[in-house]
Scaffold this active site. Structure first.
Site, PDB file in Angstrom:
ATOM      1  NE  ARG A 287      41.078 -32.678  47.139  1.00 28.77           N
ATOM      2  CZ  ARG A 287      39.737 -32.437  47.118  1.00 28.77           C
ATOM      3  NH1 ARG A 287      39.459 -31.070  46.607  1.00 28.77           N
ATOM      4  NH2 ARG A 287      38.737 -32.800  46.433  1.00 28.77           N
TER       5      ARG A 287
ATOM      6  CB  SER B 129      41.409 -38.059  45.908  1.00 27.28           C
ATOM      7  OG  SER B 129      40.134 -38.281  45.424  1.00 27.28           O
TER       8      SER B 129
ATOM      9  CD  GLU C   4      43.592 -35.471  48.401  1.00 27.97           C
ATOM     10  OE1 GLU C   4      43.425 -35.071  49.195  1.00 27.97           O
ATOM     11  OE2 GLU C   4      42.874 -35.173  47.720  1.00 27.97           O
TER      12      GLU C   4
HETATM   13  N1  EPU Z   1      37.202 -41.162  36.013  1.00 29.22           N
HETATM   14  C1  EPU Z   1      37.707 -42.071  35.213  1.00 29.22           C
HETATM   15  N2  EPU Z   1      37.475 -43.280  36.208  1.00 29.22           N
HETATM   16  C2  EPU Z   1      38.004 -43.285  37.328  1.00 29.22           C
HETATM   17  C3  EPU Z   1      36.934 -42.472  37.928  1.00 29.22           C
HETATM   18  C4  EPU Z   1      37.079 -40.808  37.578  1.00 29.22           C
HETATM   19  O1  EPU Z   1      37.511 -42.604  33.859  1.00 29.22           O
HETATM   20  O2  EPU Z   1      38.469 -44.472  37.921  1.00 29.22           O
HETATM   21  C5  EPU Z   1      36.527 -40.080  35.779  1.00 29.22           C
HETATM   22  C6  EPU Z   1      35.650 -40.025  35.484  1.00 29.22           C
HETATM   23  O3  EPU Z   1      34.123 -40.739  34.319  1.00 29.22           O
HETATM   24  C7  EPU Z   1      35.238 -38.027  35.368  1.00 29.22           C
HETATM   25  C8  EPU Z   1      36.612 -37.337  36.032  1.00 29.22           C
HETATM   26  O4  EPU Z   1      37.226 -38.777  35.714  1.00 29.22           O
HETATM   27  O5  EPU Z   1      35.080 -37.644  33.742  1.00 29.22           O
HETATM   28  C9  EPU Z   1      35.908 -36.746  36.894  1.00 29.22           C
HETATM   29  O6  EPU Z   1      35.455 -37.928  37.929  1.00 29.22           O
HETATM   30  P1  EPU Z   1      34.846 -38.193  39.613  1.00 29.22           P
HETATM   31  O7  EPU Z   1      33.422 -37.244  39.224  1.00 29.22           O
HETATM   32  O8  EPU Z   1      34.353 -39.360  40.061  1.00 29.22           O
HETATM   33  O9  EPU Z   1      35.923 -37.102  40.449  1.00 29.22           O
HETATM   34  P2  EPU Z   1      37.507 -36.530  40.706  1.00 29.22           P
HETATM   35  O10 EPU Z   1      37.775 -35.876  39.512  1.00 29.22           O
HETATM   36  O11 EPU Z   1      38.413 -38.259  40.294  1.00 29.22           O
HETATM   37  C10 EPU Z   1      37.484 -34.975  42.089  1.00 29.22           C
HETATM   38  C11 EPU Z   1      38.101 -35.251  44.343  1.00 29.22           C
HETATM   39  C12 EPU Z   1      37.131 -35.741  44.958  1.00 29.22           C
HETATM   40  C13 EPU Z   1      35.840 -35.601  44.702  1.00 29.22           C
HETATM   41  C14 EPU Z   1      35.503 -35.434  44.036  1.00 29.22           C
HETATM   42  C15 EPU Z   1      33.792 -34.989  43.578  1.00 29.22           C
HETATM   43  C16 EPU Z   1      40.097 -34.921  43.509  1.00 29.22           C
HETATM   44  C17 EPU Z   1      41.699 -34.921  44.046  1.00 29.22           C
HETATM   45  N3  EPU Z   1      39.337 -35.826  43.837  1.00 29.22           N
HETATM   46  O12 EPU Z   1      37.706 -36.921  42.256  1.00 29.22           O
HETATM   47  O13 EPU Z   1      37.510 -35.411  46.357  1.00 29.22           O
HETATM   48  O14 EPU Z   1      35.210 -36.037  45.833  1.00 29.22           O
HETATM   49  O15 EPU Z   1      36.289 -35.205  43.016  1.00 29.22           O
HETATM   50  O16 EPU Z   1      33.619 -33.773  43.403  1.00 29.22           O
HETATM   51  O17 EPU Z   1      40.215 -33.966  43.349  1.00 29.22           O
HETATM   52  C18 EPU Z   1      39.412 -36.469  48.509  1.00 29.22           C
HETATM   53  O18 EPU Z   1      40.005 -35.727  47.914  1.00 29.22           O
HETATM   54  O19 EPU Z   1      39.838 -37.098  48.978  1.00 29.22           O
HETATM   55  C19 EPU Z   1      38.258 -37.005  47.901  1.00 29.22           C
HETATM   56  C20 EPU Z   1      37.781 -38.211  47.242  1.00 29.22           C
END
Ligand code: EPU
Length: 340
Positions: free
Chosen positions: A166, A240, A336
């Site tokens: 990012r 995010s 972010e």
């Molecule tokens: N999780 C939770 N609770 C929550 C959210 C997430 O326990 O409320 C856990 C999930 O169960 C999973 C882990 O956290 O084990 C990761 O969750 P998820 O796959 O939803 O992705 P994220 O890490 O929360 C990142 C990106 C997103 C992108 C997703 C999918 C960042 C800051 N965010 O989110 O990007 O869509 O992966 O690749 O890296 C963005 O940048 O605006 C964005 C939405």
């Protein structure tokens, strides 16, 4: 036609959080000549212009005093191809998801995992957008940008953009110096499906496909995103709000003593990335509602404007979350979203 420079324009329609802050000076440009003309105008030379694209990664906590320019450059062209790749150039003002749909329709592979990300094409390299195992840097070829003060157009290759998680040079060393005009992507003629990330394969299985296509992967991503992430047209948000922190294995092990289920994405022998959304949920913030705003109930990494929130209120909520995560886990989250 002379370009219109307006004063005291509400930016509510121009930021996906739907915050009602104003721009003191505001103009739209639809071609490079208009941009050049505006950047020579007194209204835009006295202070560093503020370039707005899709407004999907910004929290406005106050009015913008700097003169605002809205990038509305349009057009997508196939500029070149070789045995393995299509080189596709998109103007910066195109809506990112429209660009993805254009690629899918024409069988240009590589951006299907990045379906439905809000924002514009020009903003995509700024913060090296990413989702479901793919980042812009994986499909990036080059970009063209206009220097605000020197009035020159320069091409940047991937190394010059110095992409990180990012991150890019346009958020750091070269901040506020360039207007991105177009981005050229290097897209595959033969798709390499990236379905290893989390729920994608599961979603594809549910779809009972006869044949794997980039359209199907895109649809799977759209299904997952719409089930977790709020549609900014219905509920103000900027995706995010925090980055996933990189921490030492020592910190990982410490957290694991109390939370053995912590998801961990190893980086090297000393460090790992952990999901901020998971930490925020464990700390009890998921679904927290402060009336006008809160923490999304399906994805704790997303802060939302239920209607009428000020940017300051959302910023204060983010500070409360940050402070709590430090005290509960000893981890400092980084925002972010760009705060203005
Ligand atoms: N999780 C939770 N609770 C929550 C959210 C997430 O326990 O409320 C856990 C999930 O169960 C999973 C882990 O956290 O084990 C990761 O969750 P998820 O796959 O939803 O992705 P994220 O890490 O929360 C990142 C990106 C997103 C992108 C997703 C999918 C960042 C800051 N965010 O989110 O990007 O869509 O992966 O690749 O890296 C963005 O940048 O605006 C964005 C939405």
């Amino acid at each position: 036609m002379a370009i219109r420079i307006e004063n005291n324009v509400s930016l509510r329609m121009y930021n996906t959080f739907g915050i009602d802050a104003a721009a003191k000076t505001f103009a739209v440009f639809s071609d490079t000549e208009e941009l050049a003309e505006l950047l020579h105008d007194k209204a835009y030379t006295e202070d560093t212009p503020f370039i707005l694209g899709g407004g999907s990664n910004i929290l406005l906590t106050k009015d913008i005093e700097r003169p605002v320019l809205l990038n509305r450059l349009k057009g997508i062209t196939l500029v070149n191809e070789d045995e393995n790749f299509y080189y596709v150039k998109s103007a910066a003002g195109e809506v990112w998801h429209s660009f993805v749909l254009h690629c899918i329709k024409n069988e240009y592979a590589g951006v299907e995992n990045l379906s439905l990300i809000p924002g514009s094409v020009g903003a995509s390299p700024m913060q090296n957008i990413g989702a479901y195992g793919v980042e812009i840097k994986d499909v990036f070829h080059s970009l063209e940008a206009y220097h605000i003060k020197e009035h020159i157009i320069k091409e940047f290759n991937a190394t010059e953009c110095s992409f990180g998680y990012r991150e890019s040079v346009f958020k750091r060393e070269q901040k506020d110096q360039w207007v991105i005009l177009s981005v050229t992507f290097r897209l595959l003629k033969r798709a390499q499906f990236r379905t290893d990330y989390g729920a994608i394969q599961e979603e594809l299985d549910k779809m009972k496909l006869e044949k794997m296509t980039i359209k199907a992967v895109s649809q799977a991503v759209i299904n997952i995103r719409t089930s977790k992430l709020p549609d900014p047209k219905k509920l103000g948000n900027a995706g995010s709000f925090f980055k996933n922190p990189v921490v030492s294995l020592e910190v990982v092990n410490k957290i694991k003593e109390n939370y053995p289920n912590l998801p961990v994405y190893p980086i090297d022998e000393q460090s790992a990335k952990i999901p901020a959304g998971w930490l925020i949920e464990q700390a009890g913030w998921k679904g927290k509602n402060r009336g006008t705003h809160g923490v999304h109930d399906k994805q704790a990494l997303v802060l939302v404007n239920y209607g009428g929130a000020t940017g300051k209120e959302i910023f204060d909520l983010s500070t409360d979350v940050l402070t709590d995560i430090v005290s509960k886990f000893g981890v400092t989250l980084e925002r972010e979203v760009n705060i203005h």
